[in-house]
Write a protein that holds these residues in place. Sequence first.
Motif, short mmCIF file in Angstrom:
data_model
loop_
_atom_site.label_atom_id
_atom_site.label_comp_id
_atom_site.label_asym_id
_atom_site.label_seq_id
_atom_site.Cartn_x
_atom_site.Cartn_y
_atom_site.Cartn_z
N ASP A 1 -30.35 22.54 -18.20
CA ASP A 1 -30.74 22.74 -16.81
C ASP A 1 -29.88 21.88 -15.89
OD1 ASP A 1 -33.40 20.31 -16.53
OD2 ASP A 1 -31.80 20.49 -18.03
N ARG A 2 -29.19 20.89 -16.45
CA ARG A 2 -28.33 20.03 -15.63
C ARG A 2 -26.88 20.49 -15.66
NH1 ARG A 2 -30.83 15.32 -14.60
NH2 ARG A 2 -29.79 15.50 -12.60
N ILE A 3 -26.46 21.09 -16.80
CA ILE A 3 -25.09 21.57 -16.92
C ILE A 3 -25.11 23.06 -17.22
CG2 ILE A 3 -22.89 21.36 -18.14
CD1 ILE A 3 -23.61 18.56 -18.86
N LEU A 4 -24.60 23.83 -16.28
CA LEU A 4 -24.55 25.27 -16.46
C LEU A 4 -23.12 25.69 -16.78
CD1 LEU A 4 -27.15 24.74 -14.75
CD2 LEU A 4 -26.70 26.86 -13.58
N LEU A 5 -22.97 26.46 -17.82
CA LEU A 5 -21.65 27.00 -18.15
C LEU A 5 -21.63 28.45 -17.74
CD1 LEU A 5 -18.86 26.79 -19.47
CD2 LEU A 5 -19.93 27.34 -21.66
N ARG A 6 -20.85 28.75 -16.71
CA ARG A 6 -20.75 30.14 -16.26
C ARG A 6 -19.28 30.52 -16.34
NH1 ARG A 6 -25.10 29.53 -17.37
NH2 ARG A 6 -26.99 29.54 -16.11
N ALA A 7 -18.88 30.93 -17.52
CA ALA A 7 -17.45 31.16 -17.77
C ALA A 7 -17.01 32.55 -17.35
CB ALA A 7 -17.18 30.94 -19.26
#
Lengths: 89, 246
Positions: free
Chosen positions: B71-77
Amino acid sequence: MKHIVKILSLLVAISAFWIGLLQAAIVPRSHTWLLPIYFVVSLGCYGLLMVGIGLMQFPTCPQEALLLQQDIAEAKDFFKHKGVDVGSD
Amino acid sequence: MAEEKETKGGKKYKYSIIVPTYNERLNIALIVYLIFKHLRDVDFEIIVVDDGSPDGTQEIVKQLQQLYGEDRILLRARAKKLGLGTAYIHGLKHATGDFVVIMDADLSHHPKYLPSFIKKQLETNASIVTGTRYVKGGGVHGWNLMRKLTSRGANVLAQTLLWPGVSDLTGSFRLYKKSVLEDVISSCVSKGYVFQMEMIVRATRKGYHIEEVPITFVDRVFGTSKLGGSEIVEYLKGLVYLLLTT
């Protein structure tokens, strides 16, 4: 209003003033004809002056590179202990 | 009712930090560590927009997610290199914060300045807070005389032609109110650093309240990418474009 319109209006106003000076002949005509050249040259000199002053006063921060190296070492150490393999640069 | 931390005016804001990456395997981990270090009492999320890096950047991000929380680090590649502007738009779609911060992943932008961006915005209620390298308290390290000269010359030219209202036009370390970023980005079409210029100039033209904070910029890549003739031409073309269309 678009920015270019502002600039062009400014130029038109200055040109109108210049033409007015030419017609009114308060200042000798020979001088008035040269005014645009003086204007452009002054603008150029002002620009160069600003570049020179800016260059002399250019803020540098050599200590930041050192602080950054310290931060990088601290972070790498943290990740080593947490088992995250960050590899090398 | 969930716990509500008391901040100015009693409202707690959330900050979405968008970091576009391409081959930043090491730097992304360092950046995440430093963000968490300097934003201890702040509600934020980091949105990593990776353009299919071949060096394993996404694998590192997944490990970071295990460590810090998804919830703190989103990976949207994305599948491949698609450009900075679209990376921001892509990140924006997934941002749930009230404010959006954009910054570079190569550590030229140091997360330690994030609190000063946030503080400035809260004090002035600005729509945009932009980092400037060119004022007292800011600075650049790693540029030789020639590079400083081109930077200074480019800046004077841009100030004279565009009256942009900010001292650092090409900087990309900025905090935006989310709605403001959405509005400005939808009207920008340029690429690369001209895009950054277009964003701030369009924001000025639209009348948004913009504040500046000094930042230091450590250029670690300058040695490898020289500022060549083509960059200068691109810059001049960008200036003329902005002069005529904003």
